[in-house]
Design an enzyme around this catalytic site. Structure first.
Site, PDB file in Angstrom:
ATOM      1  N   ARG A 206      -4.072   3.107  -6.729  1.00 47.46           N
ATOM      2  CA  ARG A 206      -2.902   3.810  -7.239  1.00 47.46           C
ATOM      3  C   ARG A 206      -2.606   3.345  -8.664  1.00 47.46           C
ATOM      4  O   ARG A 206      -2.740   2.157  -8.975  1.00 47.46           O
ATOM      5  CB  ARG A 206      -1.688   3.528  -6.335  1.00 47.46           C
TER       6      ARG A 206
ATOM      7  N   ARG B 151       7.718  -2.715 -10.700  1.00 46.85           N
ATOM      8  CA  ARG B 151       8.233  -2.310  -9.377  1.00 46.85           C
ATOM      9  C   ARG B 151       9.011  -3.455  -8.726  1.00 46.85           C
ATOM     10  O   ARG B 151      10.027  -3.244  -8.069  1.00 46.85           O
ATOM     11  CB  ARG B 151       7.077  -1.850  -8.479  1.00 46.85           C
TER      12      ARG B 151
HETATM   13  P1  AP5 Z   1       1.730  -0.979   2.514  1.00 49.35           P
HETATM   14  O1  AP5 Z   1       1.926  -0.672   3.944  1.00 49.35           O
HETATM   15  O2  AP5 Z   1       1.060   0.055   1.651  1.00 49.35           O
HETATM   16  O3  AP5 Z   1       3.105  -1.477   1.868  1.00 49.35           O
HETATM   17  P2  AP5 Z   1       4.369  -0.671   1.393  1.00 49.35           P
HETATM   18  O4  AP5 Z   1       5.552  -1.538   1.657  1.00 49.35           O
HETATM   19  O5  AP5 Z   1       4.371   0.699   1.997  1.00 49.35           O
HETATM   20  O6  AP5 Z   1       4.071  -0.647  -0.165  1.00 49.35           O
HETATM   21  P3  AP5 Z   1       4.163   0.516  -1.227  1.00 49.35           P
HETATM   22  O7  AP5 Z   1       3.528  -0.030  -2.462  1.00 49.35           O
HETATM   23  O8  AP5 Z   1       3.594   1.810  -0.722  1.00 49.35           O
HETATM   24  O9  AP5 Z   1       5.694   0.642  -1.371  1.00 49.35           O
HETATM   25  P4  AP5 Z   1       6.449   1.125  -2.575  1.00 49.35           P
HETATM   26  O10 AP5 Z   1       7.812   1.166  -2.041  1.00 49.35           O
HETATM   27  O11 AP5 Z   1       6.280   0.360  -3.822  1.00 49.35           O
HETATM   28  O12 AP5 Z   1       5.729   2.540  -2.916  1.00 49.35           O
HETATM   29  P5  AP5 Z   1       5.994   4.015  -2.433  1.00 49.35           P
HETATM   30  O13 AP5 Z   1       4.708   4.675  -2.235  1.00 49.35           O
HETATM   31  O14 AP5 Z   1       6.962   4.065  -1.322  1.00 49.35           O
HETATM   32  O15 AP5 Z   1       0.917  -2.351   2.418  1.00 49.35           O
HETATM   33  C1  AP5 Z   1       0.485  -2.847   1.166  1.00 49.35           C
HETATM   34  C2  AP5 Z   1      -0.952  -3.385   1.268  1.00 49.35           C
HETATM   35  O16 AP5 Z   1      -0.920  -4.539   2.086  1.00 49.35           O
HETATM   36  C3  AP5 Z   1      -1.942  -2.418   1.915  1.00 49.35           C
HETATM   37  O17 AP5 Z   1      -3.189  -2.587   1.310  1.00 49.35           O
HETATM   38  C4  AP5 Z   1      -1.993  -2.873   3.377  1.00 49.35           C
HETATM   39  O18 AP5 Z   1      -3.260  -2.618   3.948  1.00 49.35           O
HETATM   40  C5  AP5 Z   1      -1.722  -4.365   3.254  1.00 49.35           C
HETATM   41  N1  AP5 Z   1      -0.952  -4.933   4.342  1.00 49.35           N
HETATM   42  C6  AP5 Z   1       0.110  -4.374   5.003  1.00 49.35           C
HETATM   43  N2  AP5 Z   1       0.576  -5.236   5.924  1.00 49.35           N
HETATM   44  C7  AP5 Z   1      -0.188  -6.357   5.827  1.00 49.35           C
HETATM   45  C8  AP5 Z   1      -0.195  -7.610   6.509  1.00 49.35           C
HETATM   46  N3  AP5 Z   1       0.688  -7.879   7.486  1.00 49.35           N
HETATM   47  N4  AP5 Z   1      -1.103  -8.527   6.142  1.00 49.35           N
HETATM   48  C9  AP5 Z   1      -2.010  -8.268   5.162  1.00 49.35           C
HETATM   49  N5  AP5 Z   1      -2.068  -7.089   4.491  1.00 49.35           N
HETATM   50  C10 AP5 Z   1      -1.165  -6.164   4.815  1.00 49.35           C
HETATM   51  O19 AP5 Z   1       6.732   4.631  -3.720  1.00 49.35           O
HETATM   52  C11 AP5 Z   1       5.990   4.810  -4.922  1.00 49.35           C
HETATM   53  C12 AP5 Z   1       6.914   5.270  -6.045  1.00 49.35           C
HETATM   54  O20 AP5 Z   1       7.542   6.531  -5.704  1.00 49.35           O
HETATM   55  C13 AP5 Z   1       8.092   4.354  -6.402  1.00 49.35           C
HETATM   56  O21 AP5 Z   1       7.718   3.280  -7.232  1.00 49.35           O
HETATM   57  C14 AP5 Z   1       9.034   5.359  -7.084  1.00 49.35           C
HETATM   58  O22 AP5 Z   1       8.594   5.661  -8.394  1.00 49.35           O
HETATM   59  C15 AP5 Z   1       8.863   6.613  -6.246  1.00 49.35           C
HETATM   60  N6  AP5 Z   1       9.837   6.663  -5.134  1.00 49.35           N
HETATM   61  C16 AP5 Z   1       9.551   6.699  -3.795  1.00 49.35           C
HETATM   62  N7  AP5 Z   1      10.673   6.720  -3.076  1.00 49.35           N
HETATM   63  C17 AP5 Z   1      11.703   6.684  -3.954  1.00 49.35           C
HETATM   64  C18 AP5 Z   1      13.120   6.649  -3.812  1.00 49.35           C
HETATM   65  N8  AP5 Z   1      13.720   6.638  -2.605  1.00 49.35           N
HETATM   66  N9  AP5 Z   1      13.875   6.606  -4.941  1.00 49.35           N
HETATM   67  C19 AP5 Z   1      13.305   6.637  -6.159  1.00 49.35           C
HETATM   68  N10 AP5 Z   1      11.986   6.649  -6.369  1.00 49.35           N
HETATM   69  C20 AP5 Z   1      11.175   6.670  -5.278  1.00 49.35           C
END
Ligand code: AP5
Length: 213
Positions: free
Chosen positions: A157, A168
């Protein structure tokens, strides 16, 4: 059930949200996934969101509120939904509360995933994601095939580059951490989940926090 997943980038909200949705037989609504799909399709929503997402900034509350309301009013969410990253600012928390009240629904739980920052950086720096089904992987290279039936070619990404990761984290501290206080002062059913450990272990903590077993 309506369950909000809160936590910093890389805490495992998407990974555990997918498992929880499958267990409960309800959809996972992830604003990040909705926005990335819009960016891929080049829709007006995607064009508006792309620059902010790539930088690691939040997209405007009004955009998120539109996605949130439409998703919750949909028939697929009639039995409930897991809201992954849908609430990241206090106006969004207020907006969700209003939307649920309008729909005659209640918030059953807010799960707060907690992981230390060095582990978050390790996870995000090593993550590849399937652009088709959004499944994240750790330790697999761009171009490898997704293990799901979609067989998408894994990508990194844009917001998993070091500068965007730092941004972030800072945005989470400044704009999303206050949401935890907001839920506490509004007596929401907030539960802290230690999200460090094997995927099955973390899932077990989620299941017992929600008293599902
Ligand atoms: P993963 O499950 O992908 O973690 P996550 O918490 O979902 O992380 P994200 O980076 O997706 O969250 P985010 O909130 O920054 O991004 P989002 O896409 O929502 O796990 C991470 C990694 O670790 C993976 O490789 C996984 O395999 C591994 N892993 C998981 N658990 C593990 C464990 N126990 N042990 C080891 N490894 C593990 O949002 C993206 C962007 O969209 C934001 O930055 C913003 O610009 C926008 N956006 C989205 N929602 C909003 C909102 N409500 N308001 C404003 N902007 C928004």
């Amino acid at each position: 059930m309506i369950i909000v997943l809160l936590g910093p980038p890389g805490a495992g909200k998407g990974t555990q949200g997918e498992r929880l949705a499958a267990r409960l037989g309800i959809p996972k609504i992830a604003t990040g996934d909705v926005l990335r799909a819009a960016v891929r399709e080049g829709t007006p929503l995607g064009l508006e969101a792309k620059a902010a997402m790539d930088r690691g900034d939040l997209v405007p509350d009004a955009v998120i509120m539109g996605i949130m309301k439409e998703a919750l009013a949909s028939s697929t969410a009639a039995r409930g939904a897991i809201l992954d990253g849908v609430v990241r600012t206090t106006p969004q928390a207020e907006g969700l509360a209003d939307t649920l009240a309008t729909l005659g629904r209640t918030l059953d739980a807010v799960l707060l995933f907690e992981v230390d920052e060095s582990e978050l950086v390790r996870r995000l720096s090593g993550r590849t994601t399937c652009p088709v089904c959004q499944k994240p992987y750790l330790g697999r290279q761009p171009g490898e095939r997704c293990s799901e039936s979609c067989e998408g070619a894994l990508v990194r990404r844009a917001d998993d580059e070091p500068e965007a990761i730092r941004k972030r984290m800072a945005v989470y501290g400044a704009q999303t951490s206050p949401v935890i206080d907001w839920y506490q002062t509004h007596d929401a059913p907030i539960v802290r989940i230690d999200a460090l450990g094997a995927l099955d272990e973390v899932e077990g903590r989620v299941v017992s926090a929600l008293r599902l077993s």
